[in-house]
Structure formats: structure tokens, C-alpha cells
Design an enzyme around this catalytic site. Structure first.
Site, short mmCIF file in Angstrom:
data_model
loop_
_atom_site.label_atom_id
_atom_site.label_comp_id
_atom_site.label_asym_id
_atom_site.label_seq_id
_atom_site.Cartn_x
_atom_site.Cartn_y
_atom_site.Cartn_z
N ASN A 318 48.55 38.17 34.12
CA ASN A 318 47.84 39.36 34.48
C ASN A 318 46.55 39.37 34.07
OD1 ASN A 318 47.77 42.43 34.49
ND2 ASN A 318 50.01 42.75 34.06
N ASP A 319 45.67 40.55 33.98
CA ASP A 319 44.20 40.35 33.69
C ASP A 319 43.50 39.46 34.44
OD1 ASP A 319 45.41 42.10 31.75
OD2 ASP A 319 44.81 40.91 29.99
N HIS A 320 43.36 38.24 33.64
CA HIS A 320 42.49 37.38 34.59
C HIS A 320 43.32 36.39 35.35
CE1 HIS A 320 39.73 38.88 31.35
NE2 HIS A 320 38.71 38.60 32.20
#
Lengths: 727, 727
Positions: A318-320
Site C-alpha cells: 500500500n502507500d508507496h
């Protein structure tokens, strides 16, 4: 692999400095073997030196503010389309950032706007020649000459991103006040890569007791544009989009590799950008591949250093995570030891469970230990009910874990928030034990399956297996059916249209499912313009296989039909242009598929303007006017169509029966299928165990047919699970 | 003009031989001044020689069976697309008429299929070269070589029409058994024209007592394809389509005039044909003009003979009306004395009332005196309630007649069917008297109007003023708003996109209304692809005028917006590709427009996936998620948007208030507007009369503000009408 204890292990607890006693007390109660930090929390020495393993989160691109200030051109960027401005005279000035969040972006005036930007008349869809516009190199304002009154104009521009989006979200959500805004740096620049590796080396040196480096994640965040908070807080949010990998420098490197330079409009696409609902263009797939190669290469350098320091590297999915592509061809090269994702439901559990090439798969449960949830509703704040929330998510996740196991669960956030929720504290202890029982069984042996193999056909195929734009988008027919499938005893594979073109439809697939809305990536969009696709699926069906369409399957704008497979499905949808036409009459009938199912109780939204294309098609449900569930038997095959589908016990059971009819397995439909659709079961032959679960908050009776002569009856507690020996 | 008696005149009674006493008795009771025949009935001498005027129906193209058998190539034709057939090998044979009604068509094998027909691969949308198919000149079967398996193939072919459709419908509906099937002949052939004129001369000679020749109508019927009754009785029905004017001979003559030969696909359009919902192509408008010129020319010859015989010629604005175009530029040349249409509702009444160049306008009421109605439900058969039916239609028609008068009403069909319905007999007496009062008042003087001038913008414009595909298609937003407008005190004009391009938007228009579904002719379809249209309307609004969009106004496939005027309306609709995007938040608010109106009682169907495009737009209704009624004030103008609109008292009142807000006439909104939306009124200044009507079957109280200091209160009987003197 973690051990098989039923009381401890497989559980990651978020520790919190200042709450050492609580941390250790809950670690014991919940049977944690691991303590982690979270964004906004630290672990104190008392925690780090406790007997628990330590997972430490690190985001490689966002702790470099001092360096970033010295190297401002190394900030990450993106390409944005300005909000359209209507001309009312012969010239016009556009402030590119107007309507966007000025704390997230700074216009990039370092790379010559005349070289990189594009200006469009969106009324004519024509680009304005570069000599007809100028850019103020102080402010970024673009002045367009010779505008046509009442036409709409936009500017595609590049902007530095000056506030890393995940910490921006956490900052705003938790009111972190004047805490410094972290800036993301872009490893596309060699200097930035050196800075990141230096930082990582130092980090590894200073975290001697960390066992697992929990990378959140690599370098590029999913796409998330914020708006001027006075007007509109959020502009767009897409977990799957590569728009945050775009910068003049990444484009230059792409050009070096591929021999041509993409223009800004290939990223902007008249404001559609490359969002996950848009069927990816060949160019965009090439861009994804280019970024994936780069992230794999530099990511491996980072992971190698982590391994060299004697630690494991886990990917936060997730995120990066953009550029990592766990289902892609390069993932195994990177060397990750584990994968973790924060999830809410069954198909997300399958996404983690089926991640290849890692030894540990962990799901972070919800609610996140934050005052409010991602939708802004209270979680641990007064008014929230985190226990009920958690139970609801667990019901959906557990169904999926009955089919494919993960190794660990965990939580994240501020641990102290649970203090005022003793029922939550008790429930998590129970949940963790239940998880371990389930994990041990499913990890030891794949459960019995119907053997029915489903190919889920989308424009994304395997690259977005068990995924969509983000979390479960309720009401989206593709998301809904994926959720139902995630807990069913069938085999699943995700196919793209390109797969069919290059390799044909795999011979072991029994049923193709195509679910989505007209033009979207899940339904297929432009791919249905290709006769080869229609022919391949026609032949597949004609030779005795099956197809299930949901929503607007195979839809294109109208030619002689709207659904390009209407002649096989027996049903099509008017676009508004064919209202003059009469259609075959029909009556809804009872059938094997809906035997014992109260169709009127389906919480489906009727779709209008549907009609039969063949008087041979049979209708199993109507909204009074439009057929809503249709089956057909073209050539030697079978097809079914559902106008709407929702993840719920009725529709899931209907899907189960439909798959059995489509594959001519009608006689086996009740085998190991619990009589009560609010319950699920999984059978483990070698272990001689049957697991039965109650997916509801009330007690349920159910029975399961094991053999022709053997039926087991169960009475399950609310949310209950029973493990029953079967001889 | 007819006289102004309140008890007799202005009423056309269908007489019936064998029921002479009934005919004369009802003629007296209902105050008829005219007796007519109908298809299937005759008038006996006793009736013809009664003191009533005689209208006689004549259909010029369908009483020539003996001649037609000798001249089979002079039958009317049409071009049909065969039902698609799926190839499963390398050749394929298509029976063109398969699925169609074999008693309606005979394949035309006289004009070389190789020259006139086209064969298509509909999977690729490519034409099959003529050398790859052959046609069996005995059966018409087409065999295609080198077919690609699983592709769909169709044949565009020409067919003679061997059963004239209106008599076919009447025959089948009334079980006329073995009565000979009448065949339509085509006056495109000189021999057929001679035959028709001979027939007409003879007919005129043999109908000396006929005063009015009621032509039903000229030569070409509206388009009506029937299917194989075992599969699907009706294929398509379109009152406005010219598909029954198409034949090799008409194409040859078009080619002579215009220098190019249209191909069959220009009439078939991949199965869309040229139906009324499809925005007409430039070619199709040229074809309409070509047929209109021909029908005008030959029609005038017929009418001249009628006049020479001392009779009047009335046009039945239905059945074979194609090519006449009462709102077209040539209609006045034809010399019709009157126009008649069979109608159900208000906008159809306006269509008749606003017919130019005739002295008599007559509406034929419903129910038609047939056992069953056009939808197959019982009318005069047991189970029907013709009185209630008639009242319901009259309520809608009366609203429109309050604004624009017609001169006469009448009925058609089998008079004897009313014998068992004494309540119907009594009601028609009342209705006829009510009609005469209304007619006298409205004929004497146009009623007071708000002065607000509305331009209704469609791809058809004035050519289909107050018309659509046929009768009122409930649920179609264009039909619904037209019905509301038909009884409102506003000025109306119908505009086409071509009008705007050639002449601009007329300066006296206050509000443009665009209502329809994405891509249809009412919304505008391909015309929204033209920036000049967007610019013209933008400028119109910017300078202080207004725009009202209903349904999917200005919709095209998504570019940077779906509604091409979304930036002015403040609202747009997702196509499924933009779900990743966040949208401005909103709350529904109260406003002048919905003051006193309970929005939740609107029987509208919510439209999904609508969103605001501007945080400045205001929402007056939401379905909980999607804005459903939105207003905006771009530049100096105003716009409003309704996701759905239905003809009912709430929506009509909402429209009334919206038009006042859009035109900044808020202060005048209550003037001469009845307080009770179930009632309407019209004010006649010179006659010092106010007519107030109750549109419902229950008694209603209402009051009307005449001046600031004068309010009149009324209590109206069910369906009641009051004429009140106003000083």
C-alpha cells in the site's frame, strides 16, 4: 514459517512509547510475538528490549527534508491538468494550481514549460500551439492568446509534490499542528538514490534490535490529488495508478529506453488520467513496465542492504507500493521476505494470501487505531464502535481465509486508543485465537474445492488480481462479485484481454466472468472493439464452456448491439436510440439456478432498458419490465447474465448455483455446501476436519452434506466457528 | 370555421351501416354535425342521406389489388436487415426473411440483389465483397463464402410489402378472417400514379354526398415491421420514420436528383435504421426532403381533383402521413383544408392545434371504438372501462386546449360497441358540450401568457414540433416535459441544432430546454460534438439567458466531461471511468424553485452517478448520494438541471417555478397560477373570463390571484371546469 501455537504468535501489535505497560499487557493478552511502530508512534527502549520481535516501519523517500531543501529539483512530481477555465475574450490566464491544495504542490518551473507542458482547448479537444501561449516563470500562470470565447481551456503542467501524501493525511487526520511537512524525494535521480541508501544504512545501524524492516513501501505512492480545502478536500484517490511516478526526468529516461518521448496528455488523458477504471492503453502498460523495472532494480539494492544487516524485509502492499507489482514478473527478483496489507474484506485477504515469492503474508486488520476511519467516521472516538466494526470486517475476511491462508494478522496506529474499549480488548484476544486455528488448518492443506475454474476477465488481468482501485467499492459489480468469489470453493484465475490474444483462453477454465460497467477497465472498454476477442470467447462457449456477464459486460457504444456478446447472452441494453424497437416478450421462470432462492429479496438495483435479443433466452428475474437475470444456451455452451450483483448470502448462493449450472455440475451443487447461506464451510480431507462458520451476528443452524448418506447438523453462535472431525 | 353553438357542431361521429338508428340517435345526443366511415365500417344510404355532413375516409394506395397483381413491381417496398446469423464454419446461408412476418413481406428479387443488397460482417462492421456471396434467385437465400467462424453476418435486402400495414393491424385486431389482404402500391411509378388518380376520380364520382375527403393519409405509412408471430409479433414501430419510402426506384430517382446513389446501409445503419430516436444524418434529412417534394407534388394533384369535385380534403396526420410534413416548408402548397389526428394527450393536441395552413383542426379522441386498445388491453370488451379511459385522456388534452384551440373533436371505429356502455354515451354528450365552450373561448382570443419563451432544442427541431416517435412514451424525459409544457402559459418554439448553426439562437427566446438520453435525437446526439453549438449556447447563457437540462442533456461519450454543458450546468454524469474521482460535497437546500413543493413526493426515478462539477452549483434535491435537481448561475445567466422529469402536478409546478427563476420573473410566479397544482386556469382579457379546470377525479379547491388585490376561490367538481367572469 511461524509456529502453530493456538495462543501465541502470528500477531503483530502496535507498540507506543509512553504506554509501555499497556503495550506489554496487551502483547501478552493478544498473544503477540511481534511489536511494531506506526506512523506517528515510537517504540521506547523498554519495548524494543522486551522479548518480542520488533518490526520497524520505514519510508525510504520521506525523511530527507534537509537534503531536499538543498536539492529541490529531486522532489517527486506529477503531471496535473488545471481546472478548466472558460474564455470570455480573446485571451485568458490560467493559474494552474487553482482549485488544488497549495500545500501539496509547487509548480515545476525548472523544466521549461514550453517544452513539457501542453495547453488544450477542451471544447474542440485540440492542442493550442506553443507559440499561442506563454508562461509567467515567477508564478506559473499561463496566458493563452487568440482564445475563442466560451471555449474551455486547460493546462497540463508538472508540479513538485512538497508534502508526502501519507504523512499529510496522517498529519491532517490527527491534527499534528506545526510538525514539519515531510517531502518525498525521487530516486529517479542518482543523487537521491545515494541519499536514500545512506539513510537506509544509517537507519539499519541505529535499529540493531529491529528484526523486520516494514517498508511502507518503496518509492512511489499511489495517486492522491488533494484540492483547495475551501472548495473540495479531495480530488482523486487511486491505489493502482502510476501518476505519481511521472516527472520530466522519468520521461527522459523512458525516452532513452524506448526511443520516444510521451507527451503530458498521455498522462492526463483529458482529465481521465490513467486511473484504474480506464482500460490501460498500450503506452501506459509500457510505462508501468518501465517504472516496475526501475523500482525492482533500486528496490533490490535496498533489500540487499537490509538482508546484509541480518534483517528481513517486508513490503507494505500500500502507500508507496507503486512500481513493485507483487503479481508482476519481476517481484521475485526483489527478495522480499514478507508482505503486509491493511485490509477490510475477503478479496483483499486473497490479494495478500496469493502474493508469490514471500514466506510471510500478514494482514493488518481494521479499524486502524486512529480516532476516525478513512471515511472520517469515528472509530475509537465517542460514537464509534470498534468492536462491531472489527467483527464485521472479520466475517468477510474469514470467508476468504477459509480458502487461502495468510500467516499473520496485526493492527496499527495508537495503541492507547483501545484503553477505553475493554470489549475491543477482549474481542481481539478471541479473534487472534480463532485466526490461529484457522491458519493452522488451511496452511496444512488446501480445502476441498468444487474444481470449477473461473477466469475473471478484465483489462488488467493478473496484474490486478483480487484488486481494484483501492478498497471495496460497494455497488461496483466487479468488486461485488470478486468479494463473493473470494470465499467460494472454486479455483480462480485473472485473465486480461491481451492474455487471450497472445495465448488463447486456458483450456482448464470452465467459466469466464466479465463484470463491470460500460467502458470501464473491468468490463473491458476498448478491448471489445477487437473481433478476435469476440471470436475467442464465442468459440470457447460454442465448444461447451460458459460465460457469466454482470452489469454491462462486453459493452461498447452501440453498433448493431450494445453488449458485444449480446447474441450469446441473449440480452442487450438499449442506449436510448432503440426505444422504437419491440423486443421478445418473456415471463420470469423458476429454474435450477434460483431453486429455493427468493429472488425478490435480492438487494439488487434494477437496471433499466434491458431486453432479450433472442426468444430462446430464459429470464429468471425481472423488475416488472426489464429482464434482470437471464440464461441462454448458445451452441453447446451456457451463459448467464446478472444486471446487478451484490455480495450478500442470496447473491453468493445464486452465484454458486449458477456456476454449477453453467458447468453442468447441477448434481453436485449441494455437496459440501451448507444449507444455510449465512454460513460457509471448508472441508480438509487429510485432516478429516470440517470448518463451519457463521457469518452473522445471530445464531444460525445449518447442515452440510458430506456424502450421499452423511449429513452433519450444526448450531453456530453469533459470528461462531466450529471445527468438526469427519471420519 | 364551424359555428359557435354550445350544443351541436364541431363533432364527428363514426356511423355504421346496420346500426342506422343508433347512428342517428347518437348523432343527435352528442350534437354531431358530421358522420364519417372508418376502416372496416360502411355508411349506408340512410346515413349518407341524413342531414349530416359526410366525411369519407380514403386510403389512396391500398385498394388496387387487381391492378397490383398485374403490376407486382409497383408494390411498395422497404429495406430490411436480416436477423444476424453466427457463422460456425467457412460458409453460411442466411434466409433474409427469417424472423419477420412472411405475410407482410416478399423478398424483391426483381432488382438485382448483387446491385442493391449488402452483406455485412457485424463483428468487424465490414462489408463482405459482393463476389464473396451469392443469392438464390428463387428463394432469396444468401450464401456467404469465406466466413469467419463465430462472426455475425447480416444481409441488407429489399422486400415488397404485400400487406398494407394499417389494414393488416385492423384485420388481425378484429379477426377479419379470410378477407383479402390489401397491398400498398407505390406512386413513385408513373403507372401507379395513373392508377391512383383513376381510382380517385372514380371514388369522387361515386361519393357525391361526401363533403370532406378524409385522406388516411397520402402514400407512405409510418415504419412498422412485424415479426414471425411464433417468435415476436412486432419488430419496430416508428410514426416518424421514412423507412417505408425506400425502394430501388425511389433511390434511382434520388440519384437522378442529387447525383449520388445512397447504399442500403444508409437506410439500415447497422440495425438502428433511421428511427426517430437517432439524430438524423445529413443524408437522411436530404432523403426526407426528397420524399417530401415528391409527396407534395403528387399529393397536390390528388387534392386539386378533390377540390375540383367540390369537396374538401382533410389530412389524417397518421398512418400514411409520411412525406407530408405539416410543419415543413411545402405543406401550404398542397392545399389541405383540414387536419385530423387520433390523440391521447396534450402535446399531441398541440401538434394538431398548431398545424399551419388549414382552416379546420380536428382531434380524434380515444378510446377508438374497437374491442381493444393499441396496447391490446380491452377497451369496449368486458374488462374495459371506456368512460374512465376517455376522461383520463381528456384531462391531459383539455390542459393543452386551454392554450391553443382546435376546431373539432370526433371518434372512430365501430359505433355499435358503445351500445353496452350507457355511461360512455352520457359522458360523451357532456364532453362535447365542454369542448365547445372551451373551443369558443380559446378560438376567440389567445389566453394570457407569462410571456416566457421557451426554445425546445432537439436534433429534429420544428420538423417534429410537439411530436416524438409516436404516442406519449411514458418515462422518456423529452416526452414528459413536452407534455407538461403543452398546458402551461408559456410560448414555445422548437429549435434544431442546424437552426442554431444557420441562424443563431432567436433573440426572443428566454430559456432553452434540452431533454433526453445520452445520444438520442432529443438530447442531440452527434450535434454536441460541434463546438459551435456549445459556444452559441454558452454565449446565450453568458449574456443573461437560461438553459434547462433534463435527463442526459448535451451528452456525448466522455471527453473531459460527459455533458458537454456540464461546466455551465454545474453537474455531470460519470460513465463508469471516473469513479476514482472525488466530487464537491453538497447539501440539498430550499430555494425559490421548490418553495412549497414536497420534493420527496416527486415520482421521479433517481439517476445514479451524477456529481457536481462546481462547488458553486446548488442542489435542490438528492437521492441521498447523487444530486437530482441542480441550479447554477454561470456568468450572467442561469441554468437548471433535472435528472428526471415526469408529467404530473408536482413536476409541472416545479417547472413553472423553475422557468420563473431562470428568467428572473420570480415576482410574477403566482400571478394567474392556481394555488392547487391539480388545477389549471386560463385568463381571457377581452372576454373577461377565467377558465379554471380540475384535472383530477376528485373535487378540488383552488384560488387564483388576478391582481395584487384580487383573489378568486373555486371549488371544482371531479374533472370539472368553471368559466368565471372577471371584471
Amino acid at each position: 514459517m511461524d509456529n502453530d501455537s493456538l495462543t501465541t504468535g502470528g500477531f503483530t501489535l502496535p507498540g507506543e512509547a509512553g504506554y509501555e505497560a499497556l503495550t506489554l499487557q496487551l502483547a501478552k493478552k493478544w498473544g503477540a510475538d511481534v511489536i511494531r511502530d506506526s506512523d506517528g508512534t515510537q517504540l521506547s527502549d523498554d519495548i524494543i528490549q522486551s522479548p518480542y520481535d520488533i518490526y520497524s516501519t520505514v519510508c525510504l523517500v520521506r525523511s530527507h527534508n534537509a537534503w531536499a531543501r538543498l536539492n529541490p529539483r529531486c522532489l517527486q512530481q506529477c503531471c496535473i491538468m488545471s481546472r478548466p477555465v472558460i474564455a470570455d475574450g480573446s485571451s485568458l490566464t490560467i493559474e494552474p494550481l487553482s482549485g488544488y491544495f497549495d500545500q501539496q504542490f509547487r509548480i515545476n518551473l525548472d523544466d521549461d514549460p514550453k517544452e513539457w507542458w501542453q495547453v488544450f482547448d477542451r471544447t474542440t479537444q485540440k492542442e493550442i500551439p506553443v507559440e499561442h501561449w506563454s508562461c509567467d516563470l515567477e508564478t506559473g500562470a499561463v496566458t493563452i492568446q487568440n482564445t475563442l470565447p466560451w471555449h474551455r481551456y486547460t493546462v497540463n503542467f508538472f508540479a513538485y509534490r512538497i508534502w508526502e501524501e501519507i504523512s499529510m493525511y496522517n498529519h491532517v487526520t490527527n491534527n499534528w499542528g506545526d510538525q514539519e511537512h515531510l517531502m518525498p524525494i525521487d530516486p529517479i535521480f542518482p543523487d537521491a538514490r545515494a541519499q536514500i541508501l545512506n539513510y537506509l544504512d544509517h537507519w539499519l545501524d541505529t535499529h540493531p534490535l529491529t528484526k523486520v524492516v516494514r517498508l511502507t513501501a518503496m518509492f512511489y505512492n499511489f495517486w492522491w490529488l488533494w484540492g483547495d480545502p475551501k472548495q473540495q478536500r479531495f480530488i482523486v484517490n487511486d491505489w493502482g495508478s502510476y501518476e505519481f511516478t511521472v516527472s520530466p526526468e522519468s520521461i527522459r529516461q523512458f525516452e532513452k529506453k524506448h526511443g520516444y518521448r510521451p507527451v503530458s496528455e498521455q498522462f492526463v488523458n483529458a482529465g481521465l488520467y490513467n486511473n484504474s477504471y480506464k482500460a490501460p492503453s498500450p503506452f501506459y502498460l509500457q510505462w508501468i513496465d518501465f517504472i516496475n523495472a526501475f523500482v525492482t532494480d533500486f528496490g533490490k539494492q535496498c533489500i540487499d542492504r537490509i538482508h546484509a544487516a541480518g534483517k528481513k524485509a517486508f513490503l507494505f502492499y500500500n502507500d508507496h507500493w507503486i512500481g513493485v507489482e507483487p503479481t508482476g514478473k519481476r517481484f521475485s527478483q526483489m527478495g522480499f521476505d514478507g508482505i503486509i496489507d491493511g485490509i477490510f474484506n475477503g478479496f483483499e485477504a486473497r490479494k495478500v494470501a496469493e502474493c508469490p515469492a514471500v514466506t510471510t503474508r500478514e494482514i493488518r486488520m481494521h479499524p486502524y487505531l486512529f480516532p476516525t476511519g478513512v471515511n472520517g467516521a469515528p472509530s475509537f472516538l465517542p460514537g464509534g464502535n470498534p468492536t462491531a466494526e472489527c467483527k464485521a470486517y472479520w466475517m468477510d475476511i474469514r470467508r476468504a481465509l477459509l480458502r487461502k491462508p495468510v500467516d499473520r494478522i496485526g493492527f496499527g496506529g495508537y495503541l492507547h486508543l483501545v484503553e477505553n474499549h475493554p470489549d475491543f480488548i477482549d474481542y481481539i484476544e478471541l479473534l487472534a485465537k480463532e485466526f490461529r486455528k484457522l491458519r493452522n488448518t488451511v496452511r496444512a492443506e488446501a480445502p476441498w474445492s468444487t474444481g470449477i475454474k473461473v477466469g475473471i476477465l478484465t483489462a488488467w488481468g493478473h496484474l490486478r488480481a483480487w484488486a481494484c482501485r483501492g478498497h471495496f467499492n460497494r455497488g461496483n459489480p466487479y468488486n461485488e462479485v470478486m468479494e463473493s468469489l473470494s470465499g467460494m470453493p472454486v479455483e480462480t484465475v485473472f485473465l486480461s484481454f491481451d492474455d487471450i490474444l497472445s495465448q488463447g483462453i486456458p483450456a482448464d477454465i470452465d467459466v469466464i466472468i466479465n463484470a463491470g460497467r460500460a467502458g470501464d477497465a473491468w468490463s473491458g472498454g476498448h478491448h471489445w472493439d477487437n473481433p478476435e476477442i469476440v471470436v475467442a470467447i464465442s468459440e470457447f462457449i460454442a465448444k461447451g464452456k460458459a460465460f457469466l456477464g454482470i452489469g454491462e459486460p462486453s459493452a461498447l457504444e452501440h453498433r448493431d448491439q450494445r453488449f458485444q456478446l449480446a447474441h450469446l447472452l441473449g440480452v442487450d441494453r438499449d442506449t436510448g436510440l432503440t426505444e422504437a424497437f419491440d423486443r421478445p416478450l418473456f415471463k420470469a421462470e423458476d429454474h435450477f439456478i434460483n431453486a429455493g432462492i427468493s429472488m425478490v429479496d435480492r438487494p439488487a438495483t434494477p437496471m433499466d432498458r434491458l431486453f432479450l435479443t433472442s426468444s430462446g433466452a430464459r429470464v429468471l428475474q425481472t423488475d416488472g419490465k426489464n429482464p434482470q437475470v437471464v440464461i441462454n444456451e448458445p451452441h453447446k455452451g451456457r451463459t448467464a447474465y446478472f444486471a446487478d450483483f451484490r455480495y450478500n448470502p442470496i447473491d453468493t448462493r445464486l452465484l454458486h448455483r449458477t456456476l454449477h449450472w453453467l458447468t453442468r455440475n447441477e448434481g453436485k451443487v449441494d455437496h459440501l455446501c451448507p444449507s444455510n447461506p449465512h454460513t460457509d464451510c471448508a472441508f480438509f480431507q487429510k485432516q478429516k476436519q470440517l470448518i463451519v462458520v457463521n457469518n452473522t451476528g445471530s445464531s444460525q443452524k445449518t447442515s452440510v452434506i458430506i456424502t450421499d448418506s452423511s449429513r452433519l447438523d450444526f448450531e453456530l453462535e453469533p459470528y461462531g466457528i466450529m471445527i468438526h472431525p469427519v471420519e
